[in-house]
Scaffold this active site. Structure first.
Site, PDB file in Angstrom:
ATOM      1  N   GLU A   1      -1.931  -9.163   3.082  1.00 41.72           N
ATOM      2  CA  GLU A   1      -1.370  -9.547   4.390  1.00 41.72           C
ATOM      3  C   GLU A   1      -2.363  -9.423   5.544  1.00 41.72           C
ATOM      4  O   GLU A   1      -2.125  -9.941   6.639  1.00 41.72           O
ATOM      5  CB  GLU A   1      -0.144  -8.683   4.700  1.00 41.72           C
ATOM      6  CG  GLU A   1      -0.429  -7.333   5.352  1.00 41.72           C
ATOM      7  CD  GLU A   1      -1.121  -6.303   4.458  1.00 41.72           C
ATOM      8  OE1 GLU A   1      -1.554  -5.263   4.972  1.00 41.72           O
ATOM      9  OE2 GLU A   1      -1.228  -6.540   3.234  1.00 41.72           O
TER      10      GLU A   1
ATOM     11  N   CYS B   1       0.844  -1.196   0.000  1.00 43.32           N
ATOM     12  CA  CYS B   1       0.000   0.000   0.000  1.00 43.32           C
ATOM     13  C   CYS B   1       0.884   1.253   0.000  1.00 43.32           C
ATOM     14  O   CYS B   1       1.540   1.529  -0.984  1.00 43.32           O
ATOM     15  CB  CYS B   1      -0.988  -0.032   1.167  1.00 43.32           C
ATOM     16  SG  CYS B   1      -2.407   1.073   0.911  1.00 43.32           S
TER      17      CYS B   1
ATOM     18  N   HIS C   1      -3.978  -5.261   0.081  1.00 46.32           N
ATOM     19  CA  HIS C   1      -3.593  -5.777   1.403  1.00 46.32           C
ATOM     20  C   HIS C   1      -3.858  -7.282   1.494  1.00 46.32           C
ATOM     21  O   HIS C   1      -4.811  -7.723   2.128  1.00 46.32           O
ATOM     22  CB  HIS C   1      -4.380  -5.062   2.502  1.00 46.32           C
ATOM     23  CG  HIS C   1      -3.978  -3.640   2.722  1.00 46.32           C
ATOM     24  ND1 HIS C   1      -2.940  -3.271   3.540  1.00 46.32           N
ATOM     25  CD2 HIS C   1      -4.488  -2.494   2.213  1.00 46.32           C
ATOM     26  CE1 HIS C   1      -2.818  -1.953   3.549  1.00 46.32           C
ATOM     27  NE2 HIS C   1      -3.745  -1.462   2.748  1.00 46.32           N
TER      28      HIS C   1
END
Length: 239
Positions: free
Chosen positions: A179, A89, A177
């Site tokens: 993760e 990001c 994202h």
């Protein structure tokens, strides 16, 4: 033990599943929180990699967040020393900016669980080559980047042309994202409640979607970030 330097800009946006992948391979994590006043290291002496996480600030807000300039210098150092870099990001935007690309607000904020489509080039990529050609990931950004000169575009979404890129063999930027775990998404929704409201995002609907969407993304995240962690140990052994 191999060690990765992590630059984290706000509490909810930690390394999540990336940290899990590193831990599984015996790689340590050293977190620096510039948002809490911790100085950004000038070098990565002994570090196996650099991981730059997300945050609510913009790359162009250096006057308000002077440490962003220090982070770009550290990214430049990593690139020069051929130390693996992964930006997520804001981290992907900082990597793009360090490589000379424009970073600016997009047409509108992209927040929620949306489809990512990988490029043909991604099939040969050491990270996104482990992902299916289409998958759903969490998006939470307002800014976008142009593709840096010499970089390879790896993914897009309906709204954003460049969702991921690789520069050289050891630098990757992911705008989405992959993760994020469910508890992180919940914390982000609380932290950025005003942003959700302003962007017209239904926080209740986001919360309802998250458990199933996050479970579906977990296997992809393990494959992608597992490949990154494996590259860190192999590069350390070569060194």
């Amino acid at each position: 033990m191999a060690l990765v330097r992590v630059l984290q800009h706000i509490g909810p946006e930690g390394p999540g599943r990336i940290a899990d992948a590193m831990t599984e391979r015996g790689i340590g994590v050293a977190v620096t929180r510039p948002d809490l006043g911790e100085p950004v290291p000038a070098r990565l002496d002994g570090a196996a990699g650099l991981l730059v996480m997300g945050g609510p600030m913009g790359v162009y807000e250096v006057e308000r967040y002077p440490y962003l300039a220090d982070e770009q210098r550290l990214i430049e150092h990593a690139l020069r020393e051929e130390i693996p870099v992964l930006g997520v990001c804001l981290g992907s935007q900082l990597l793009a900016a360090t490589l000379g690309a424009r970073v600016a607000p997009g047409p509108r904020k992209e927040i929620g669980w949306f489809e990512v489509t990988t490029s043909d080039a991604a099939t040969e990529d050491p990270l996104l080559g482990r992902a299916p050609s289409q998958f759903v990931a969490l998006h939470w950004h307002g800014d976008v980047f142009d593709l840096p000169t010499g970089a390879v575009s790896l993914a897009r979404s309906e709204l954003t042309t460049h969702q991921a890129f690789r520069f050289g063999e050891r630098a990757h930027g992911l705008l989405f994202h992959l993760e994020a775990k469910p508890d992180q998404v919940e914390l982000m929704a609380r932290e950025f409640a005003d942003e959700l409201s302003t962007a017209g995002v239904d926080a209740v609907a986001l919360a309802a979607q998250t458990p199933a969407r996050a479970r579906a993304a977990e296997e992809i995240a393990r494959a992608v970030f597992g490949a990154w962690a494996a590259s860190l140990t192999s590069s350390t052994s070569r060194a």
